[in-house]
Write a protein that holds these residues in place. Sequence first.
Motif, PDB file in Angstrom:
ATOM      1  N   ARG A  91       0.812  -1.221   0.000  1.00 43.25           N
ATOM      2  CA  ARG A  91       0.000   0.000   0.000  1.00 43.25           C
ATOM      3  C   ARG A  91       0.848   1.275   0.000  1.00 43.25           C
ATOM      4  N   LEU A  92       2.125   1.125   0.348  1.00 38.61           N
ATOM      5  CA  LEU A  92       2.992   2.294   0.460  1.00 38.61           C
ATOM      6  C   LEU A  92       3.972   2.358  -0.707  1.00 38.61           C
ATOM      7  N   PRO A  93       4.209   3.554  -1.243  1.00 39.59           N
ATOM      8  CA  PRO A  93       5.157   3.684  -2.349  1.00 39.59           C
ATOM      9  C   PRO A  93       6.588   3.399  -1.881  1.00 39.59           C
ATOM     10  N   LYS A  94       7.370   2.776  -2.747  1.00 39.56           N
ATOM     11  CA  LYS A  94       8.753   2.427  -2.416  1.00 39.56           C
ATOM     12  C   LYS A  94       9.647   3.666  -2.391  1.00 39.56           C
ATOM     13  N   SER A  95       9.205   4.707  -3.040  1.00 42.49           N
ATOM     14  CA  SER A  95       9.904   5.989  -2.980  1.00 42.49           C
ATOM     15  C   SER A  95       8.844   7.040  -2.672  1.00 42.49           C
ATOM     16  N   GLY A  96       9.287   8.194  -2.326  1.00 40.29           N
ATOM     17  CA  GLY A  96       8.347   9.241  -1.970  1.00 40.29           C
ATOM     18  C   GLY A  96       8.693   9.829  -0.626  1.00 40.29           C
ATOM     19  N   LYS A  97       7.780  10.603  -0.099  1.00 40.61           N
ATOM     20  CA  LYS A  97       8.041  11.359   1.120  1.00 40.61           C
ATOM     21  C   LYS A  97       8.362  10.461   2.311  1.00 40.61           C
ATOM     22  N   LEU A  98       7.555   9.432   2.541  1.00 38.41           N
ATOM     23  CA  LEU A  98       7.770   8.569   3.699  1.00 38.41           C
ATOM     24  C   LEU A  98       9.107   7.842   3.613  1.00 38.41           C
ATOM     25  N   ALA A  99       9.399   7.263   2.449  1.00 36.66           N
ATOM     26  CA  ALA A  99      10.671   6.555   2.272  1.00 36.66           C
ATOM     27  C   ALA A  99      11.851   7.501   2.466  1.00 36.66           C
ATOM     28  N   THR A 100      11.735   8.713   1.953  1.00 40.29           N
ATOM     29  CA  THR A 100      12.801   9.707   2.112  1.00 40.29           C
ATOM     30  C   THR A 100      12.981  10.069   3.580  1.00 40.29           C
ATOM     31  N   LEU A 101      11.873  10.276   4.288  1.00 40.54           N
ATOM     32  CA  LEU A 101      11.958  10.618   5.707  1.00 40.54           C
ATOM     33  C   LEU A 101      12.601   9.492   6.520  1.00 40.54           C
ATOM     34  N   ILE A 102      12.273   8.261   6.205  1.00 42.39           N
ATOM     35  CA  ILE A 102      12.868   7.131   6.926  1.00 42.39           C
ATOM     36  C   ILE A 102      14.362   7.053   6.631  1.00 42.39           C
ATOM     37  N   ASP A 103      14.759   7.262   5.383  1.00 39.49           N
ATOM     38  CA  ASP A 103      16.188   7.277   5.034  1.00 39.49           C
ATOM     39  C   ASP A 103      16.916   8.409   5.767  1.00 39.49           C
ATOM     40  N   GLN A 104      16.299   9.586   5.805  1.00 41.35           N
ATOM     41  CA  GLN A 104      16.910  10.717   6.498  1.00 41.35           C
ATOM     42  C   GLN A 104      16.989  10.461   8.004  1.00 41.35           C
ATOM     43  N   LEU A 105      15.944   9.881   8.540  1.00 42.62           N
ATOM     44  CA  LEU A 105      15.925   9.553   9.963  1.00 42.62           C
ATOM     45  C   LEU A 105      17.036   8.564  10.297  1.00 42.62           C
ATOM     46  N   GLN A 106      17.200   7.569   9.452  1.00 41.69           N
ATOM     47  CA  GLN A 106      18.275   6.595   9.650  1.00 41.69           C
ATOM     48  C   GLN A 106      19.636   7.290   9.618  1.00 41.69           C
ATOM     49  N   ALA A 107      19.833   8.210   8.686  1.00 39.36           N
ATOM     50  CA  ALA A 107      21.097   8.941   8.576  1.00 39.36           C
ATOM     51  C   ALA A 107      21.340   9.800   9.817  1.00 39.36           C
ATOM     52  N   ASN A 108      20.304  10.486  10.278  1.00 40.44           N
ATOM     53  CA  ASN A 108      20.451  11.361  11.443  1.00 40.44           C
ATOM     54  C   ASN A 108      20.717  10.576  12.719  1.00 40.44           C
ATOM     55  N   VAL A 109      20.016   9.475  12.911  1.00 43.15           N
ATOM     56  CA  VAL A 109      20.221   8.680  14.126  1.00 43.15           C
ATOM     57  C   VAL A 109      21.586   7.996  14.093  1.00 43.15           C
TER      58      VAL A 109
END
Length: 168
Positions: free
Chosen positions: A88-106
């Motif tokens: 149901r969720l796109p493999k790319s897009g806002k949510l995927a980008t936010l999770i990638d950024q969150l992973q980078a920040n943490v």
Amino acid sequence: MSAKWSILPLVEDHLDTFRDQRTNELRRQDYLSFYAFPLAIGIACYLFDFKMQDPASILAGIAVFTALLFGLLIHIFSMGLRVNDDPRLPKSGKLATLIDQLQANVSYSILIGIITTAFLIAAAAIRENNQPINSFLSAIITTLLVHLMLTVLMALKRTRAAYAALRF
């Protein structure tokens, strides 16, 4: 660096999150906020001769905090897998980008936590007769602590944004 212990990819990934969401351009004000501001605080601590009294107490807190960040990183990893597996969720897009950024920040926060822990261990080890540590080392530790807190606040903001993106 190609060594297995190289931190350069962590730093590069984190710095890549300093982008405007709309234009994708790097934001200079992020560099000022996350690097110049903590450095200014550290310089002020040095100039005003601030001396930490008990680095061991701070060390205990930062060590636990860094360990908790490791746990959060594992959670982010599993969240990324779930989002990737959910049709149901796109493999790319806002949510995927936010999770990638969150992973980078943490991941970067963990790195700063480890570095701060090392400085605190050194400060606690060289401290003589319960005397305060010198203002130079106190300034470095303060700079790292401010930088760490700002980076964690950015991760918190991204967590909220990821949750909002899930709420369609």
